[in-house]
Design a protein around this motif. Structure first.
Motif, PDB file in Angstrom:
ATOM      1  N   ARG A 500       0.928  -1.103  -0.026  1.00 43.11           N
ATOM      2  CA  ARG A 500       0.041  -0.070  -0.054  1.00 43.11           C
ATOM      3  C   ARG A 500       0.964   1.410   0.030  1.00 43.11           C
ATOM      4  O   ARG A 500       0.514   2.176  -0.663  1.00 43.11           O
ATOM      5  CB  ARG A 500      -1.072  -0.011   1.159  1.00 43.11           C
ATOM      6  CG  ARG A 500      -2.078  -0.864   1.105  1.00 43.11           C
ATOM      7  CD  ARG A 500      -3.230  -0.737   2.215  1.00 43.11           C
ATOM      8  NE  ARG A 500      -4.310  -1.480   2.225  1.00 43.11           N
ATOM      9  CZ  ARG A 500      -4.247  -2.506   2.708  1.00 43.11           C
ATOM     10  NH1 ARG A 500      -3.318  -3.194   3.525  1.00 43.11           N
ATOM     11  NH2 ARG A 500      -5.374  -3.490   2.729  1.00 43.11           N
ATOM     12  N   SER A 501       1.705   1.093   0.778  1.00 45.07           N
ATOM     13  CA  SER A 501       2.802   2.433   1.070  1.00 45.07           C
ATOM     14  C   SER A 501       3.478   2.697  -0.371  1.00 45.07           C
ATOM     15  O   SER A 501       3.377   3.907  -0.777  1.00 45.07           O
ATOM     16  CB  SER A 501       3.579   2.276   2.055  1.00 45.07           C
ATOM     17  OG  SER A 501       4.596   3.280   2.343  1.00 45.07           O
ATOM     18  N   LEU A 504       0.591   4.145  -2.867  1.00 44.63           N
ATOM     19  CA  LEU A 504       0.434   5.407  -2.506  1.00 44.63           C
ATOM     20  C   LEU A 504       1.444   6.582  -2.779  1.00 44.63           C
ATOM     21  O   LEU A 504       1.073   7.524  -2.934  1.00 44.63           O
ATOM     22  CB  LEU A 504      -0.263   5.394  -1.291  1.00 44.63           C
ATOM     23  CG  LEU A 504      -1.486   4.568  -0.908  1.00 44.63           C
ATOM     24  CD1 LEU A 504      -2.062   4.749   0.578  1.00 44.63           C
ATOM     25  CD2 LEU A 504      -2.720   5.134  -1.631  1.00 44.63           C
ATOM     26  N   LYS A 510      -5.109   6.987  -8.196  1.00 39.43           N
ATOM     27  CA  LYS A 510      -5.295   6.014  -7.109  1.00 39.43           C
ATOM     28  C   LYS A 510      -6.618   5.171  -7.483  1.00 39.43           C
ATOM     29  O   LYS A 510      -7.051   4.519  -6.690  1.00 39.43           O
ATOM     30  CB  LYS A 510      -5.482   6.811  -5.944  1.00 39.43           C
ATOM     31  CG  LYS A 510      -4.545   7.873  -5.369  1.00 39.43           C
ATOM     32  CD  LYS A 510      -3.221   7.368  -5.288  1.00 39.43           C
ATOM     33  CE  LYS A 510      -2.187   8.007  -4.378  1.00 39.43           C
ATOM     34  NZ  LYS A 510      -1.340   8.755  -5.452  1.00 39.43           N
TER      35      LYS A 510
END
Length: 667
Positions: A500-501, A504, A510
């Motif tokens: 996820r990091s 993002l 997104k």
């Protein structure tokens, strides 16, 4: 700044001793008899046997300070070559302790003659981060020898006497602990097994299973009273189920002033400590007779520890706010802050208490002690609205935080407890562990929470291990000229948070299309053509992820690659630092009248002391070909990536270059 002066020291003593009574350590006739004895009934298969072990403590006090001498004597017979490690003896000394009167001897039987050799330089001493370590030297040894060693630790720095192990790595015929203390002192005795030492006579000490001679009120040698604890025919120690460390039967003595003593009249609990206030230049009696007082004075309220959390620092707060900007959940906030502290603040030393004047200095220097890294993590998480507390504990030895008395001197490690909803997550930013993982020798340990309320918390009994599960299938199409494959990858929460990091921070868009596009290249898959990719669970920020890939594999002529998920080339950022495993399972139908040629060669690989293990095997049955491999990181490699690790990973890579063919049976 207040610093503890744990107060105790040593003495020369004349105490009663079973071993001395029997003269085993000096009786040449008994030593010869043991040299002639090849088998010991206590354990006929043991590589060595302790003939006797004895610990003697004489404690006194003078001018408001404790003193003690702690003398150790041990004698062991090496029965077989594999028992030579009984002569591997290390002695760790804390600041304020001094080693003296070291003796090592070797007895050997040649014909009917006993020879005795004493080493003129019996120790090697090297400095540790905190204290020193002495290593005893015996010279050349062989099976059949008897070794003897003795040493004395003189100390003024600890209330806690070093633990006495009734149980050793090898069987022990007799062990005893002798405590001789001045009448103005009292003590508390702790047994980690809760063993009952029955009151006995002096003559019974060398025969009983577990017994005690003497009494708190009994005075021996004038101003001293003596108590002896003894065990006989003690089996070798072993691992305690559910714990990552070896537990052996031990006794721990902690001294205290008698309540009747004038200078400790205000002390009302089991353990009294002394502290000095350097700013005012005088010694002040402060009672640390309970964990509540320890917490108020030194942990939550200590200027070297919890008191740092209350100091305002705008720069730390600004960085914390920047790190969590745009985070979708508390777990994501915590992961970002944890990664920053773990990777950006170097470990200065392993001190639990502060090395700098304050956290601001540690933050500016981008380096801090073990305690400071955890305190920075707690401070930044709290500013981000998270519930975090520092936890202190005793890591990696047989001691543990005790609820029945204060063993403050044994605290040697610090973690951070993060509470998310009803879940407790333990974080270790100092050991370079992944989010949510702690070192194996913290497993099952009791910790004390340095919060306003205080209290105890139990670490999980098994070290947390992330598990990546990969299920793959191969289905023939076009009459077997090609295969369609589905690969499902179940990614656990710590690794899902890393994904996820990464997404993002790098993706400009997104939406789902951008997410799938990013995921398409995140893992390496041995497809000739990727047909589709999807990710489930991304919307729930605190959940694991499931990736589904569909692809096509040609190569019925040149061979099919059954290792669709080549483990040596995957983006596990914390590979080597964490504890995790990868499980890959391939299922493939096999038409009647066909077989696999060649069958992949099974392989088992080990890195160092089973730090990393790779296993691969396969089978054919019930019309299906199945292949399984596992890669297990069993121990963290916290010293960085070893030079030989890439070689091991490349061996796995070469093994997974095997291909298979589906051919008609009998060809």
């Amino acid at each position: 700044m207040r610093k503890i002066i744990f107060i105790l020291n040593l003495f020369v003593f004349a105490a009663l001793s079973v071993a001395a009574k029997d003269n085993l350590f000096t009786d040449k006739a008994k030593i010869k008899a043991y040299l002639e004895q090849d088998r010991f009934a206590i354990d006929t298969t043991a590589g060595a046997v302790y003939l006797a072990t004895e610990g003697k403590v004489v404690a006194s006090y003078s001018e408001r300070k404790f003193y003690y001498d702690y003398k150790v004597q041990k004698m062991a017979r090496i029965i077989r070559e594999q028992g030579k490690d009984v002569a591997v003896v290390t002695i760790d000394l804390l600041p304020g302790q001094r080693l003296s009167d070291v003796t090592t001897k070797v007895y050997r039987l040649t014909g009917k003659t006993v020879s005795e050799r004493e080493n003129s330089e019996p120790i090697v001493v090297r400095d540790l981060e905190r204290g020193q370590r002495a290593v005893l030297k015996f010279g050349n040894l062989k099976a059949g020898d008897i070794i003897y060693y003795s040493y004395t630790i003189k100390s003024y720095d600890l209330l806690l006497i070093p633990a006495w192990y009734m149980q050793e790595d090898y069987p022990n015929l007799h062990s005893e602990l002798i405590l001789s203390q001045e009448t103005g002192l009292d003590f508390f005795i702790y047994s980690n097994t809760g063993r009952d030492y029955k009151v006995s006579t002096y003559e019974e000490l060398d025969q009983c299973a577990a017994c005690r001679f003497g009494d708190v009120g009994r005075e021996i040698e004038g101003q001293f009273r003596t108590i002896i604890w003894a065990r006989n025919n003690i089996p070798a120690g072993g691992a305690l189920a559910g714990y990552a460390i070896t537990q052996k039967d031990l006794l721990q003595v902690q001294l205290r002033f008698l309540q009747s003593q004038r200078h400790t009249a205000s002390t009302s609990g089991r353990a009294g400590y002394m502290m000095t206030d350097e700013r005012n230049g005088f010694i002040q009696d402060i009672s640390l007779n309970s964990w509540e007082n320890v917490n108020d004075l030194l942990l939550y309220g200590g200027s070297d520890f919890g008191g740092q959390l209350g100091l305002k620092n705008n720069e730390i707060n600004v960085r914390s706010a920047a790190l969590v900007q745009g985070a979708g959940s508390d777990a994501e906030k915590a992961s970002r802050i944890f990664t920053f502290v773990r990777d950006s603040i170097s470990l200065l030393n392993d001190k639990v208490f502060a090395s700098h004047n304050n956290l601001e200095t540690a933050f500016d220097a981008r380096s801090g002690s073990l305690g400071e890294k955890n305190l920075l993590l707690v401070k930044m998480m709290r500013h981000a609205g998270l519930n975090a507390e520092p936890v202190v504990l005793c890591k990696g030895n047989d001691d543990d935080v005790r609820t029945d008395f204060v063993n403050f001197a044994s605290l040697n490690y610090c973690l951070t407890q993060l509470t998310v909803g009803s879940d407790k997550i333990y974080l270790d930013p100092a050991a370079a562990m992944p989010f949510g993982q702690t070192l194996p020798d913290c497993a099952g340990k009791l910790g004390f929470i340095a919060s306003k309320k205080g209290g105890f918390t139990l670490m999980p009994r098994t070290a947390s291990k992330s598990r990546v599960v990969v299920n793959a299938s191969l289905e023939p199409i076009d009459g077997g000229a090609a295969y369609e494959s589905t690969v499902n990858i179940n990614l656990p929460l710590p690794m899902a948070m890393q994904f996820r990091s990464s997404f993002l921070s790098s993706a400009k868009r997104k939406d789902d299309a951008a997410l799938n596009q990013f995921a398409a290249t995140y893992f390496r898959l041995n497809f000739d053509t990727l047909l589709s990719c999807s990710v489930r669970g991304f919307a729930a920020a605190d959940s694991p992820l499931v990736f589904t890939y569909k692809g096509r594999v040609s190569g019925a002529q040149q061979g099919i690659d059954p290792y669709l998920f080549p483990v040596a080339d995957q983006p596990f950022r914390d590979q080597g630092a964490g504890i995790f495993e990868v499980i890959y399972m391939l299922d493939m139908p096999l038409r009647s009248g066909y077989e696999i040629k060649p069958m992949p060669v099974a392989r088992n690989l080990r890195f160092r002391d089973n730090h990393i293990a790779y296993n691969s095997n396969n089978s054919v049955g019930e019309g299906r070909f199945r292949l399984l491999y596992t890669l297990q990181y069993n121990k963290p490699l916290t010293e960085g990536v070893p030079d030989d690790l890439p070689v091991f990973i490349n061996d796995i890579r070469k093994h997974q270059e095997q291909t298979i063919k589906v051919v008609k049976s009998g060809l």
